[in-house]
Motif scaffolding. Sequence first.
Motif, mmCIF file in Angstrom:
data_model
loop_
_atom_site.group_PDB
_atom_site.id
_atom_site.type_symbol
_atom_site.label_atom_id
_atom_site.label_comp_id
_atom_site.label_asym_id
_atom_site.label_seq_id
_atom_site.Cartn_x
_atom_site.Cartn_y
_atom_site.Cartn_z
ATOM 1 N N LEU A 276 17.471 1.222 9.338
ATOM 2 C CA LEU A 276 17.723 -0.112 8.787
ATOM 3 C C LEU A 276 17.378 -0.159 7.303
ATOM 4 N N TYR A 277 16.309 0.532 6.931
ATOM 5 C CA TYR A 277 15.901 0.566 5.529
ATOM 6 C C TYR A 277 16.999 1.168 4.656
ATOM 7 N N MET A 278 17.557 2.290 5.077
ATOM 8 C CA MET A 278 18.610 2.941 4.302
ATOM 9 C C MET A 278 19.841 2.039 4.196
ATOM 10 N N THR A 279 20.147 1.339 5.279
ATOM 11 C CA THR A 279 21.289 0.423 5.281
ATOM 12 C C THR A 279 21.082 -0.727 4.301
ATOM 13 N N LEU A 280 19.876 -1.275 4.304
ATOM 14 C CA LEU A 280 19.574 -2.401 3.420
ATOM 15 C C LEU A 280 19.569 -1.980 1.950
ATOM 16 N N ILE A 281 19.152 -0.756 1.686
ATOM 17 C CA ILE A 281 19.206 -0.239 0.308
ATOM 18 C C ILE A 281 20.653 -0.221 -0.176
ATOM 19 N N ALA A 282 21.553 0.264 0.688
ATOM 20 C CA ALA A 282 22.975 0.308 0.323
ATOM 21 C C ALA A 282 23.526 -1.102 0.125
ATOM 22 N N LEU A 283 23.142 -2.030 0.998
ATOM 23 C CA LEU A 283 23.615 -3.416 0.894
ATOM 24 C C LEU A 283 23.124 -4.076 -0.392
ATOM 25 N N PHE A 284 21.864 -3.864 -0.711
ATOM 26 C CA PHE A 284 21.303 -4.426 -1.943
ATOM 27 C C PHE A 284 22.071 -3.906 -3.155
ATOM 28 N N SER A 285 22.380 -2.626 -3.134
ATOM 29 C CA SER A 285 23.120 -2.015 -4.238
ATOM 30 C C SER A 285 24.525 -2.589 -4.341
ATOM 31 N N MET A 286 25.143 -2.883 -3.200
ATOM 32 C CA MET A 286 26.472 -3.496 -3.210
ATOM 33 C C MET A 286 26.427 -4.877 -3.844
ATOM 34 N N GLY A 287 25.392 -5.633 -3.535
ATOM 35 C CA GLY A 287 25.250 -6.957 -4.121
ATOM 36 C C GLY A 287 25.070 -6.897 -5.620
ATOM 37 N N VAL A 288 24.232 -5.978 -6.085
ATOM 38 C CA VAL A 288 24.007 -5.822 -7.525
ATOM 39 C C VAL A 288 25.288 -5.366 -8.219
ATOM 40 N N ALA A 289 26.001 -4.422 -7.599
ATOM 41 C CA ALA A 289 27.251 -3.923 -8.185
ATOM 42 C C ALA A 289 28.308 -5.024 -8.263
ATOM 43 N N ALA A 290 28.317 -5.911 -7.263
ATOM 44 C CA ALA A 290 29.266 -7.023 -7.285
ATOM 45 C C ALA A 290 28.959 -7.985 -8.430
ATOM 46 N N MET A 291 27.685 -8.110 -8.774
ATOM 47 C CA MET A 291 27.304 -8.972 -9.892
ATOM 48 C C MET A 291 27.622 -8.330 -11.240
ATOM 49 N N LEU A 292 27.330 -7.040 -11.370
ATOM 50 C CA LEU A 292 27.468 -6.362 -12.660
ATOM 51 C C LEU A 292 28.857 -5.761 -12.871
ATOM 52 N N ARG A 293 29.521 -5.387 -11.771
ATOM 53 C CA ARG A 293 30.897 -4.886 -11.764
ATOM 54 C C ARG A 293 31.079 -3.530 -12.433
#
Length: 256
Positions: A156-173
């Motif tokens: 779950l930790y590894m999954t959440l790390i990837a999800l957090f990164s997706m959110g940041v990437a969506a903001m910064l593009r």
Amino acid sequence: MAVTQVLRSEWTKIRSVASTVWTLSVAVVVTVALGMLIAALSKNEFDDMSARDKLSFDPTFISFAGMSLGQLAMIVFGVLVVSNEYSSGMIRSSLAAVPQRGLFLAGKLVVATGLALVVGLVTSFVAFFLGQAMLGEHRASIGDEGVLRAVIGGGLYMTLIALFSMGVAAMLRSPMLSLGILMPFFFLISSILGNVSATKKIGRFLPDQAGSKVMQVVVPVDDDTPYGPWGGLGIMVLWVLAALIGGYLVLKKRDA
């Protein structure tokens, strides 16, 4: 556009890009290999440990020693899943095909999260069993109290790390900007804040430090953390939700 078509499209995008496949492979190899190495070293050094260190010895958590580097590959995966389309210019075609931006982002998140979860759980279980094999007589059993929770928590930790990164990437593009912020944050800044006495109480509420608590079975003697394993994972989930909401708002308001 039908939800199933959106999901199928996102799956095609992910598996057709070699870089995303390679980053997941690297996450598995690095996490497992480094965990085995640290476990083998810990076995050889166990007899020389002080009585205090032996009381805090956590064979389960040692198996996940490679997670600190493996998570960097998961960060790259999360960033690339979202920002590849921006860097290539494909985002315009994607949003033209799926004008509902919430549906577009949700489809991408569902597919990438499912893939990250499978890879994360497989990596966590393999790292645990091979790490325990390296520890020999000091190993833990999957049936011991708290161990199964820790192993599942690792996935779950590894999954959440990837999800957090997706959110940041969506903001910064931008993939370069996203990685330029996330890599130092997790690899340097978080560690520094968590190990300096003046900032230690702040550092323990950062996503990686809070989330990694779920992988611990033995609580260190001097640990005064005000939350438990699931509480730490809950803090990490809040960070992830904040990043994803921010990413959605940016996607909704900005032009492609």
